[in-house]
Scaffold this active site. Structure first.
Site, short mmCIF file in Angstrom:
data_model
loop_
_atom_site.label_atom_id
_atom_site.label_comp_id
_atom_site.label_asym_id
_atom_site.label_seq_id
_atom_site.Cartn_x
_atom_site.Cartn_y
_atom_site.Cartn_z
N GLU A 161 62.36 42.54 35.08
CA GLU A 161 61.29 41.86 34.32
C GLU A 161 60.20 41.33 35.25
O GLU A 161 59.99 40.13 35.39
CB GLU A 161 61.88 40.68 33.54
CG GLU A 161 62.90 41.09 32.51
CD GLU A 161 63.44 39.89 31.74
OE1 GLU A 161 63.47 38.79 32.29
OE2 GLU A 161 63.83 40.07 30.58
N GLU A 356 67.54 45.86 28.26
CA GLU A 356 68.23 44.66 27.77
C GLU A 356 67.83 44.43 26.32
O GLU A 356 66.64 44.53 26.00
CB GLU A 356 67.80 43.40 28.54
CG GLU A 356 68.12 43.40 30.01
CD GLU A 356 67.66 42.10 30.68
OE1 GLU A 356 67.38 41.11 29.98
OE2 GLU A 356 67.57 42.10 31.91
#
Ligand code: BG6
Length: 457
Positions: A161, A356
């Site tokens: 991320e 995710e």
């Protein structure tokens, strides 16, 4: 015929500090997470779920579920204890054993090289990603990993991320850092992290030409609170700043004009060396990876930069009256998931890989030593239904779908109470108990989904 391709990857995703434990074993150096000590929940990062000692048992459970991919992060400090000097063979051997075990079980290892945690020595000496020395240490670590694992690893994620990782780094600054200095340092961190991601692409080209490298963001759709043009503009600006600027660099190898303008208007010049821009340009990513948890709404009079989006996500996500929320106030938005993969693919035309996705719930075992987690089954059912539409109706090229925390692990805030798994782990925030693993109801459900390649939801 299945909507998903026959090599579509199904599995789960974790990070080193949330799963491994063994914080002071195997020659590992101290990390920034080790230094955090005991949290407000009474938990710490020392044992996590002890994946370090139980990886065979856990991988066997994933294999039984039919996983074909597993993403995990390496702890940089297990491999280079001080982040830049000596290589710790024992750390490399641990990860090689994990990779071999995965491959033996026909599970593709997807290796993430940095998930918010770094050797403490780099933080103390160079201020983490603020120092260019940290980037040099990262390159040495990545080269060591790529050369060692050779053809065993086909997929690398340089930074988890990355759009959130900039900001996690920024939160480490002393609270009294003046705003101007904060903005300057943000640009420094952003630049060094993009160079780090690019270095993985370059190193893979040299030492593992078979490998694919994917830039990853936390993608959060931003909806205008109303159809008022000011709200729409604010939502677009927030989405640019939080979601798209990083994806632009991954896909095009160049800083987008709005980010350059921001730096320009703030009088900031990131510390670029002459060759940096060419280095970025020659390192376009092979695929785009993302996590997905929720969408948010935005009003015209709210601050719409990436930092404010991130702070709202971690502190106080706004309510959307059309959506239900999790116990932690995160909106549950399956259509937002379709929008996410569709947006990424339509803009960049690169394969998309969901790294995710999942729902965190406070759960305890029932008398039968299981959990009837129909809410989790329902959550994935709805999200996968939308993913199928993204492929069948929108034509998105999807590589795979990995769930977050397929086995209960510590949350990002070190909270064991917030569970994401198909597998329950017997510990609480303050009591490590026996760390035994128990299958929840969703375990068999997800197994069926994988076996049918998503046909049976
Ligand atoms: C992602 C992170 O942002 O969200 C994970 O990559 C994190 O590290 C996950 O655990 C879920 O967030 P949380 O706070 O519920 O653990």
């Amino acid at each position: 015929m299945s909507v998903f391709s026959k090599d579509f990857m199904w599995g789960g995703s974790v990070s080193s500090m949330q799963a491994e434990g063994a914080w002071d074993e195997g020659g590992k150096g101290l990390t920034t997470y080790d230094a955090k000590g005991t949290t407000k929940f009474g938990s710490d990062w020392k044992v996590a779920i002890d994946f370090y000692h139980r990886y065979k048992e856990d991988i066997a459970l994933f294999a039984e579920m039919g996983f074909t991919a597993y993403r995990f992060s390496l702890s940089w400090a297990r491999i280079l204890p001080d982040g830049e000097g000596e290589i710790n063979e024992e750390g490399l051997r641990f990860y090689e054993n994990v990779i071999d075990e995965l491959l033996r079980c026909h599970i593709e290892p997807v290796v993430c090289l940095y998930h918010f945690d770094m050797p403490l020595a780099l933080q103390e000496k160079y201020g983490g990603w603020i120092g260019r020395e940290t980037l040099e240490g990262y390159k040495k670590y990545v080269e060591t990993v790529i050369r060692r694992f050779g053809t065993k690893v086909k997929y690398y994620i340089p930074i988890n991320e990355q759009n959130a990782a900039f900001l996690v780094e920024l939160l480490q600054l002393p609270p009294d850092t003046p705003a101007e200095e904060r903005s300057r340092l943000q640009a420094v961190i952003v630049h060094h992290m993009f160079l780090a991601s690019a270095s993985v692409r370059h190193l893979a080209r040299n030492y593992a030409p078979h490998a694919k490298v994917g830039g990853m963001v936390n993608f959060t759709p931003v909806y205008p609170a109303t159809c008022r043009p000011e709200d729409i503009l604010a939502a677009q600006r927030a989405a640019r700043s939080y979601n798209y600027q990083a994806l632009d660099v991954f896909a095009h190898g160049e800083y987008p004009s709005d980010l350059l303008k921001e730096w320009d208007m703030a009088g900031i010049t990131p510390p670029m060396q002459q060759e940096d821009l060419a280095y970025l340009r020659q390192a376009k990513m092979d695929f785009l990876a993302h996590s997905y948890y929720m969408s948010i709404t935005m009003k015209g009079d709210e601050s719409s930069n990436g930092i404010s989006v991130f702070m709202r996500l971690i502190q106080n996500p706004p309510k959307n009256e059309y959506l239900q929320q999790t116990e932690w106030g995160w909106s549950i938005d399956p259509v937002g998931f379709r929008l996410t993969v569709k947006e990424i693919y339509e803009r960049y035309r690169l394969p998309v890989f969901t790294m995710e996705c999942g729902i965190g719930v406070d759960e305890s075992l029932n008398a039968q030593n299981t959990i009837e987690d129909d809410y989790r089954i329902n959550y994935f059912h709805e999200h996968l239904k939308q993913l199928k539409l993204a492929v069948s109706e929108d034509g998105v090229d999807m590589m795979g779908f990995l769930t977050w925390g397929p086995i209960d692990i510590l949350s990002s805030q070190c909270e064991m109470k917030k569970r994401y798994g198909f597998i329950y782990v017997n510990r609480t925030d303050t009591d490590l108990k026996d760390l035994a693993r128990y299958k929840k109801k969703s375990y068999d459900w997800f197994k069926k989904v994988i076996a049918s390649n998503g046909d049976e939801l």
